[in-house]
Design a protein around this motif. Structure first.
Motif, short mmCIF file in Angstrom:
data_model
loop_
_atom_site.label_atom_id
_atom_site.label_comp_id
_atom_site.label_asym_id
_atom_site.label_seq_id
_atom_site.Cartn_x
_atom_site.Cartn_y
_atom_site.Cartn_z
N LEU A 18 0.83 -1.03 0.26
CA LEU A 18 -0.17 0.03 -0.13
C LEU A 18 0.62 1.08 -0.07
O LEU A 18 0.56 2.16 -1.02
N LEU A 19 2.08 1.32 0.41
CA LEU A 19 2.92 2.40 1.24
C LEU A 19 3.82 2.87 -0.43
O LEU A 19 3.65 3.86 -1.03
N SER A 20 4.72 1.40 -0.57
CA SER A 20 5.27 1.67 -1.95
C SER A 20 4.61 2.39 -2.50
O SER A 20 4.78 2.95 -3.96
N GLY A 21 2.81 1.65 -3.44
CA GLY A 21 2.42 1.26 -4.16
C GLY A 21 1.44 3.08 -4.07
O GLY A 21 1.64 3.93 -5.54
N PHE A 22 1.61 3.62 -2.94
CA PHE A 22 0.80 5.11 -3.74
C PHE A 22 2.16 5.95 -3.08
O PHE A 22 1.88 7.01 -4.42
#
Length: 402
Positions: free
Chosen positions: A13-17
């Motif tokens: 989630l964090l890296s994709g965002f």
């Protein structure tokens, strides 16, 4: 185990965002600084080009401790992103290209590193589910992050987006530290163990990995081949505004979200090969349905294609994780990433040229190529390949070359 699964989903989630928001803003930023659309497009090429070095970068992961390397790559990426605070005018445009290249390098190392770390943190039975959840998390961020990135850029400029994106890999590095490795990771090999050729031999020498990776490569390449065709279908065939593409992108993203949530169970029941075949057929069906001259069918076709495409990718990644010796996971995963994503660099310009024949011919060609690939995969199935489906549950390492 569930704690580790939650951590890996949060990492996605964090890296994709961060990466999705920054990918959009870099192009807009370059366009604002230079007024050149071609230079803005080159930023995307800088991101994809390093995937060609996947086998060599993956081999690096087999020679050093994997978790410290992945953490170090994330922290280095954060530092590189903060260098964008020095961008003040067209003279610093090169920094934006440098950051795009850094993102591309980090994608290769981190993707291969995560593929190698997951089997050390999860049981073989959990890999399919967690890979599917990670895929859904990344697709979900593709729906949210572009709007956030563009809004923040409009409000406070590129520097604000750079700071926000730099915070993401720092948080990701902290989450990697919190992961508990329940299986002891292999020690770095004392000798080369055959080098890159050995990794390629493991990937290509067993049906359990060869078929899913090949089908994922075909499907992903065909998605690039049909990119320009989709523009032509919307604008020329359906006579709709180009903004309707946003509806189709959202529909495909929704399909990918749903597909990622259920693909793990399908892999556990049917095995990666069967799921890769099913995903390829679904993507082909989506391409054919897009040829029909009715926009509601085009929306449904985008959902279907959105389900099929991540099925092929998750099946391939899970196959690599469950059928590769632990000491070689880095180079095999890096080679698989190059095999799956490298062809799209050729497919996109081919599709841009083929669209001069109209929107439908590239879509039909892509569907035919996918269906032939799926048929070949089914015909090549042998009795002993029952291990393909069992391997996802028992962690098969290598089967003899057929």
């Amino acid at each position: 185990m569930r704690r580790n699964a939650g951590l890996f989903v949060a990492i996605s989630l964090l890296s994709g965002f961060g990466s999705t928001a920054m990918a959009l803003v870099v192009g807009i930023w370059i366009l604002d600084l230079t007024g050149s659309t071609s230079l803005a497009a080159l930023a995307g090429l800088c991101v994809y080009a390093p995937v060609l070095a996947g086998p060599w970068l993956g081999a690096l992961l087999d020679r050093v401790p994997r978790r410290p390397l992945v953490i170090a790559v994330n922290l280095a990426l954060a530092a590189v992103l903060l260098s964008l605070l020095a961008v003040r005018g067209p003279g610093q445009t090169w920094l934006l290209f440098a950051v795009s290249c850094a993102y591309g390098l980090s994608y290769v190392l981190i993707d291969a590193g995560e593929t190698a770390l997951l089997p050390a943190a999860l049981s073989p039975a959990e890999l399919g589910d967690v890979n599917g959840w990670r895929s859904s998390a990344q697709e979900g961020m593709k729906l949210v992050a572009p709007a956030v990135g563009a809004g923040l850029y409009t409000w406070h400029g590129g520097h604000a987006v750079a700071v926000l994106s730099a915070a993401m890999p720092v948080l990701v590095a902290a989450l990697y530290l919190a992961v508990r490795l329940v299986h002891t990771p292999p020690d770095p090999p004392a000798r080369r163990q055959g080098g890159l050729r050995a990794g390629l031999a493991v990937l290509a020498g067993q049906r359990a990995t060869r078929v899913p990776v090949a089908l994922a490569a075909v499907s992903i390449a065909m998605s690039g081949l049909t990119t320009a065709a989709l523009y032509a279908i919307v604008v020329t065939e359906l006579d709709l505004p180009a903004t309707f593409l946003g509806v189709l992108v959202s529909a495909q993203g929704a399909g990918s979200l749903v597909g990622g949530l259920i693909v793990g169970r399908l892999i556990a029941r049917r095995g990666p090969v069967a799921v890769a075949v099913a995903g390829t057929v679904l993507f082909a069906a989506g391409c054919l349905a897009r040829c029909l001259p009715w926009w509601p069918v085009t929306v449904v076709a985008s959902v279907v294609a959105g389900v099929g495409l991540p099925w092929t990718l998750v099946a391939a990644v899970t196959a690599v994780q469950t059928h590769t010796p632990a000491a070689m996971l880095g180079r095999v995963a890096g080679t698989a990433n190059t095999a799956m994503f490298g062809p799209i660099a050729v497919a996109i310009p081919l599709g841009s040229a083929a669209v001069h024949l109209g929107g439908r011919p590239p879509l039909i060609a892509a569907a035919v190529i996918c269906l032939i690939s799926a048929a070949v995969a089914c015909r090549s199935r042998r009795p002993e390949s029952f291990e393909d489906s069992a391997g996802a549950r028992v962690g098969l390492v290598v089967e003899p070359f057929p």
